[in-house]
Design a protein around this motif. Structure first.
Motif, mmCIF file in Angstrom:
data_model
loop_
_atom_site.group_PDB
_atom_site.id
_atom_site.type_symbol
_atom_site.label_atom_id
_atom_site.label_comp_id
_atom_site.label_asym_id
_atom_site.label_seq_id
_atom_site.Cartn_x
_atom_site.Cartn_y
_atom_site.Cartn_z
ATOM 1 N N UNK A 26 30.702 57.680 29.501
ATOM 2 C CA UNK A 26 31.823 58.417 28.925
ATOM 3 C C UNK A 26 32.891 58.840 29.907
ATOM 4 N N UNK A 27 32.693 58.561 31.198
ATOM 5 C CA UNK A 27 33.679 58.937 32.192
ATOM 6 C C UNK A 27 33.449 60.323 32.763
ATOM 7 N N UNK A 28 34.120 60.605 33.851
ATOM 8 C CA UNK A 28 33.905 61.855 34.581
ATOM 9 C C UNK A 28 34.484 63.069 33.874
ATOM 10 N N UNK A 29 35.319 62.854 32.855
ATOM 11 C CA UNK A 29 35.927 63.977 32.148
ATOM 12 C C UNK A 29 35.222 64.290 30.836
ATOM 13 N N UNK A 30 34.010 63.762 30.656
ATOM 14 C CA UNK A 30 33.282 63.979 29.407
ATOM 15 C C UNK A 30 32.839 65.436 29.280
ATOM 16 N N UNK A 31 32.929 65.973 28.065
ATOM 17 C CA UNK A 31 32.399 67.309 27.791
ATOM 18 C C UNK A 31 30.879 67.284 27.916
ATOM 19 N N UNK A 32 30.339 68.266 28.628
ATOM 20 C CA UNK A 32 28.907 68.285 28.916
ATOM 21 C C UNK A 32 28.370 69.701 28.749
ATOM 22 N N UNK A 33 27.266 69.821 28.007
ATOM 23 C CA UNK A 33 26.637 71.108 27.754
ATOM 24 C C UNK A 33 25.248 71.143 28.390
ATOM 25 N N UNK A 34 24.947 72.239 29.089
ATOM 26 C CA UNK A 34 23.637 72.491 29.679
ATOM 27 C C UNK A 34 23.002 73.643 28.898
ATOM 28 N N UNK A 35 21.744 73.469 28.447
ATOM 29 C CA UNK A 35 21.130 74.510 27.606
ATOM 30 C C UNK A 35 20.282 75.507 28.405
ATOM 31 N N UNK A 47 20.252 73.407 44.523
ATOM 32 C CA UNK A 47 21.133 72.257 44.397
ATOM 33 C C UNK A 47 21.629 72.070 42.983
ATOM 34 N N UNK A 48 20.773 72.325 41.997
ATOM 35 C CA UNK A 48 21.175 72.182 40.596
ATOM 36 C C UNK A 48 22.285 73.165 40.261
ATOM 37 N N UNK A 49 22.081 74.437 40.614
ATOM 38 C CA UNK A 49 23.107 75.438 40.327
ATOM 39 C C UNK A 49 24.409 75.105 41.046
ATOM 40 N N UNK A 50 24.319 74.747 42.324
ATOM 41 C CA UNK A 50 25.537 74.455 43.084
ATOM 42 C C UNK A 50 26.273 73.250 42.515
ATOM 43 N N UNK A 51 25.534 72.241 42.056
ATOM 44 C CA UNK A 51 26.161 71.051 41.478
ATOM 45 C C UNK A 51 26.959 71.405 40.233
ATOM 46 N N UNK A 52 26.382 72.227 39.359
ATOM 47 C CA UNK A 52 27.085 72.599 38.126
ATOM 48 C C UNK A 52 28.293 73.479 38.454
ATOM 49 N N UNK A 53 28.113 74.421 39.377
ATOM 50 C CA UNK A 53 29.238 75.255 39.787
ATOM 51 C C UNK A 53 30.361 74.410 40.383
ATOM 52 N N UNK A 54 29.992 73.429 41.208
ATOM 53 C CA UNK A 54 31.009 72.565 41.821
ATOM 54 C C UNK A 54 31.762 71.765 40.760
ATOM 55 N N UNK A 55 31.018 71.250 39.773
ATOM 56 C CA UNK A 55 31.668 70.500 38.709
ATOM 57 C C UNK A 55 32.660 71.352 37.938
ATOM 58 N N UNK A 56 32.264 72.587 37.629
ATOM 59 C CA UNK A 56 33.171 73.482 36.917
ATOM 60 C C UNK A 56 34.386 73.829 37.779
ATOM 61 N N UNK A 57 34.158 74.078 39.069
ATOM 62 C CA UNK A 57 35.271 74.413 39.969
ATOM 63 C C UNK A 57 36.258 73.261 40.098
ATOM 64 N N UNK A 58 35.743 72.027 39.971
ATOM 65 C CA UNK A 58 36.599 70.846 40.056
ATOM 66 C C UNK A 58 37.335 70.579 38.740
ATOM 67 N N UNK A 59 37.100 71.418 37.744
ATOM 68 C CA UNK A 59 37.797 71.274 36.483
ATOM 69 C C UNK A 59 37.111 70.395 35.464
ATOM 70 N N UNK A 60 35.853 70.006 35.740
ATOM 71 C CA UNK A 60 35.155 69.186 34.768
ATOM 72 C C UNK A 60 34.739 70.069 33.580
ATOM 73 N N UNK A 61 34.807 69.546 32.363
ATOM 74 C CA UNK A 61 34.488 70.355 31.173
ATOM 75 C C UNK A 61 32.985 70.498 30.971
ATOM 76 N N UNK A 62 32.356 71.239 31.876
ATOM 77 C CA UNK A 62 30.920 71.468 31.851
ATOM 78 C C UNK A 62 30.671 72.899 31.381
ATOM 79 N N UNK A 63 29.803 73.044 30.383
ATOM 80 C CA UNK A 63 29.523 74.323 29.755
ATOM 81 C C UNK A 63 28.027 74.610 29.894
ATOM 82 N N UNK A 64 27.688 75.831 30.244
ATOM 83 C CA UNK A 64 26.282 76.154 30.508
ATOM 84 C C UNK A 64 25.921 77.482 29.861
ATOM 85 N N UNK A 65 24.703 77.556 29.316
ATOM 86 C CA UNK A 65 24.205 78.803 28.752
ATOM 87 C C UNK A 65 22.984 79.274 29.544
ATOM 88 N N UNK A 66 22.610 80.502 29.305
ATOM 89 C CA UNK A 66 21.539 81.158 30.042
ATOM 90 C C UNK A 66 20.175 80.775 29.482
#
Length: 260
Positions: A26-35, A47-66
């Motif tokens: 779907x490409x690097x700009x795909x909407x992505x949800x983490x449950x 590493x997992x947390x830092x990767x998701x934080x980095x993706x969000x900081x780079x403007x990728x549409x990554x959404x995460x819940x607790x």
């Protein structure tokens, strides 16, 4: 179209592979949800947390819940709490089956998983004994405060308990109390619930996508979709996606329909 991951539980190698599959599909700009349940059990929660934080900081549409494991990690670092009444077995967050020690090891140099203190902790906890002294808890909590970046703790603290997504989907870590409005759900239910949820077969007001209860593979139950394929127990992390018409899993061969 959007993609979603079930519980990752510190499996950084699996996350890298799954992200590559999504980028190819779907490409690097795909909407992505983490449950949620990003941490514990696996070797690289940091590493997992830092990767998701980095993706969000780079403007990728990554959404995460607790997830409940994310909350337990946060509470240990902040307060040294390891006991949670929702864990009916009485095991603590530092018990090897919950995997908190592995999360600490990913942040703290010198945490040895075969250290006698942790072996004694596990043995005592298995047999209903006093698992450790307050001084041991305090020492490791103090070390965690020094090792875990404040940015990681602030990020976890800001995670929502649910997210509404397009096409009448709602992402939540564990599930909901059926027939209770979302604004009236408790955080405890949203991140811990099993009883009264997993056996609920009536249709709901939306399609609920969740994790928390590990399966061998993601499963569509008709009124809900459990995308926790058991990565925390050594099984592959399986990307899932909704293309606007139906759900699919994704692997090296491409998409496979995920149907009730």
């Amino acid at each position: 179209m959007f993609y979603a991951f079930g519980d990752i539980h510190g499996q950084m190698t699996q996350l890298d592979r799954a992200l590559a599959l999504i980028d190819a599909d779907g490409g690097s700009d795909a909407d992505l949800f983490f449950v949620g349940d990003l941490v514990d059990r696996g070797p690289d929660s940091r590493g997992v947390i830092q990767t998701i934080m980095n993706g969000q900081s780079a403007g990728r549409p990554w959404h995460c819940i607790l997830g409940n494991h994310d909350l337990m990690f946060h509470q240990f670092v902040k307060t040294a709490n390891v006991l949670h009444p929702q864990i009916l077995s009485g095991k603590t967050w530092l018990h090897h089956r919950l995997g908190g020690v592995r999360t600490l090891a990913s942040y703290m140099q010198g945490v040895e998983l075969d250290h006698p203190d942790w072996i004694s902790w596990d043995h005592a906890n298995e047999h209903g004994l006093d698992p450790a002294s307050d001084s041991l808890l305090a020492a490791f909590s103090d070390a965690a405060k020094d090792a875990v970046p404040a940015a990681h703790l602030d990020w976890i603290a800001a995670l929502p308990s649910f997210i509404k997504a397009p096409h009448d989907h709602i992402f939540v870590h564990a599930g909901i109390r059926p027939n209770v409005a979302m604004e009236d759900q408790t955080q405890s239910d949203l991140i811990w619930i099993r009883d009264g949820w997993l056996d609920h077969t009536d249709q709901l007001d939306a399609m609920y996508v969740h994790g928390h209860t590990a399966l061998d593979f993601p499963q569509h139950h008709g009124n809900r979709i459990n995308i926790d394929g058991g990565a925390g127990y050594g099984r592959p992390l399986v990307p899932t996606l909704f293309d606007g018409t139906g759900w699919f899993t994704l692997d090296d061969r491409g998409r496979t329909p995920l149907r009730p």
